[in-house]
Design an enzyme around this catalytic site. Sequence first.
Site, PDB file in Angstrom:
ATOM      1  CE1 TYR A  31       1.203  -0.183   4.360  1.00  0.00           C
ATOM      2  CE2 TYR A  31       0.179   1.979   4.279  1.00  0.00           C
ATOM      3  CZ  TYR A  31       1.004   1.068   4.916  1.00  0.00           C
ATOM      4  OH  TYR A  31       1.630   1.416   6.079  1.00  0.00           O
ATOM      5  CE  LYS A 145       3.359   3.392   3.075  1.00  0.00           C
ATOM      6  NZ  LYS A 145       3.350   3.432   4.532  1.00  0.00           N
ATOM      7  CD  GLU A 177      10.499   1.895  10.436  1.00  0.00           C
ATOM      8  OE1 GLU A 177      10.363   2.774   9.564  1.00  0.00           O
ATOM      9  OE2 GLU A 177      10.275   0.682  10.208  1.00  0.00           O
ATOM     10  CG  LEU A 201       8.704   2.509   4.582  1.00  0.00           C
ATOM     11  CD1 LEU A 201       8.496   1.292   3.691  1.00  0.00           C
ATOM     12  CD2 LEU A 201       7.372   3.205   4.827  1.00  0.00           C
TER      13      LEU A 201
HETATM   14  N1  PMP Z   1       8.065   3.900   8.757  1.00  0.00           N
HETATM   15  C1  PMP Z   1       6.900   3.241   8.835  1.00  0.00           C
HETATM   16  C2  PMP Z   1       6.872   1.912   9.520  1.00  0.00           C
HETATM   17  C3  PMP Z   1       5.731   3.804   8.296  1.00  0.00           C
HETATM   18  O1  PMP Z   1       4.562   3.135   8.349  1.00  0.00           O
HETATM   19  C4  PMP Z   1       5.794   5.087   7.693  1.00  0.00           C
HETATM   20  C5  PMP Z   1       4.549   5.729   7.160  1.00  0.00           C
HETATM   21  N2  PMP Z   1       4.219   5.230   5.915  1.00  0.00           N
HETATM   22  C6  PMP Z   1       7.030   5.744   7.625  1.00  0.00           C
HETATM   23  C7  PMP Z   1       8.147   5.115   8.168  1.00  0.00           C
HETATM   24  C8  PMP Z   1       7.151   7.091   6.972  1.00  0.00           C
HETATM   25  O2  PMP Z   1       7.082   6.980   5.576  1.00  0.00           O
HETATM   26  P1  PMP Z   1       6.551   8.166   4.653  1.00  0.00           P
HETATM   27  O3  PMP Z   1       7.349   9.387   4.980  1.00  0.00           O
HETATM   28  O4  PMP Z   1       6.779   7.683   3.276  1.00  0.00           O
HETATM   29  O5  PMP Z   1       5.100   8.346   4.997  1.00  0.00           O
END
Ligand code: PMP
Length: 283
Positions: A31, A145, A177, A201
């Site tokens: 997603y 993701k 994270e 991520l």
């Molecule tokens: N880490 C995780 C586990 C997340 O779910 C997200 C949110 N999608 C992020 C980091 C931040 O990613 P982004 O800046 O692309 O939203």
Amino acid sequence: MIYFMNGQFTDQEGCTISIDDRGYYFGDGVYEVVKVYNGELYTAEEHFNRLVESAEKVKMVLPYSKEELIGIASELVKANQIETGHIYIQATRGVSPRTHQFPEIPVTPVVTAYAINNPRPLKNIEEGVRVKIVDDVRWLRCDIKSLNLLGNVLAKQEAFEAGCAEALFVRDGIVMEGSSSNVFGIKNGTVYTHPATNLILNGITRRVVMKLCEELAIPFVEKEFTPIEALSMDEFFLTSTTAEITPIVSIDGHPIGNGQPGTVTKQLQEAFARQIPVPVKAN
Ligand code: PMP
């Protein structure tokens, strides 16, 4: 509200998901969440590139090209008259009787999406949030993701129950994270964050922050750090598509710096706000 479901733009009644959808049985899918500012998709290329990459990593072939997916997202933004908000899009491996291995007869992934108005979380952005350290018990492919978010869900709930806005994942003594965000510490003017390995991520907002640091000549280092080092940082913040750059003012009840959003964090927030699409002023 207009949704997208397998090639159709439809209301909620038009969205029927099969009980045999592998997303439902296994969380077998991927997603993205893409922010909308002033009716425009923000960093859409980066998000849809990542969606295609996530799909490839789980050996799924999406039924739409990146350009088609951006087209679907743009349609949803228009149809739902989104000004400030986000789109959510997911693709599951498809519908097939439940067996762990992929369906013997290939099935088409089920792609669904919606767009929703959602204001910028300005209170958190201005005042900062508290976080709680949680053991990272997720799998070893956090770079994907994936719809499988049980580890993230349980961590976020644990943080919420402790009165915190986010969980800070720690694996093998290293800060990774957040449960739905990337995290950064600032010490003596240098920004530190975990390297983009298989264990986190690689956030799109994280990449925006890296770019802003470069533009502002703020030293940026991708380097592991421990929870003890985190507590001694001058500033701390998290990033995500919806949270943007949110200061972290305490970790497990210990204030970071003076317990207020820091100056480098504010500098980055201002630079971030300058580069998002804003309404065109009337003459
Ligand atoms: N880490 C995780 C586990 C997340 O779910 C997200 C949110 N999608 C992020 C980091 C931040 O990613 P982004 O800046 O692309 O939203």
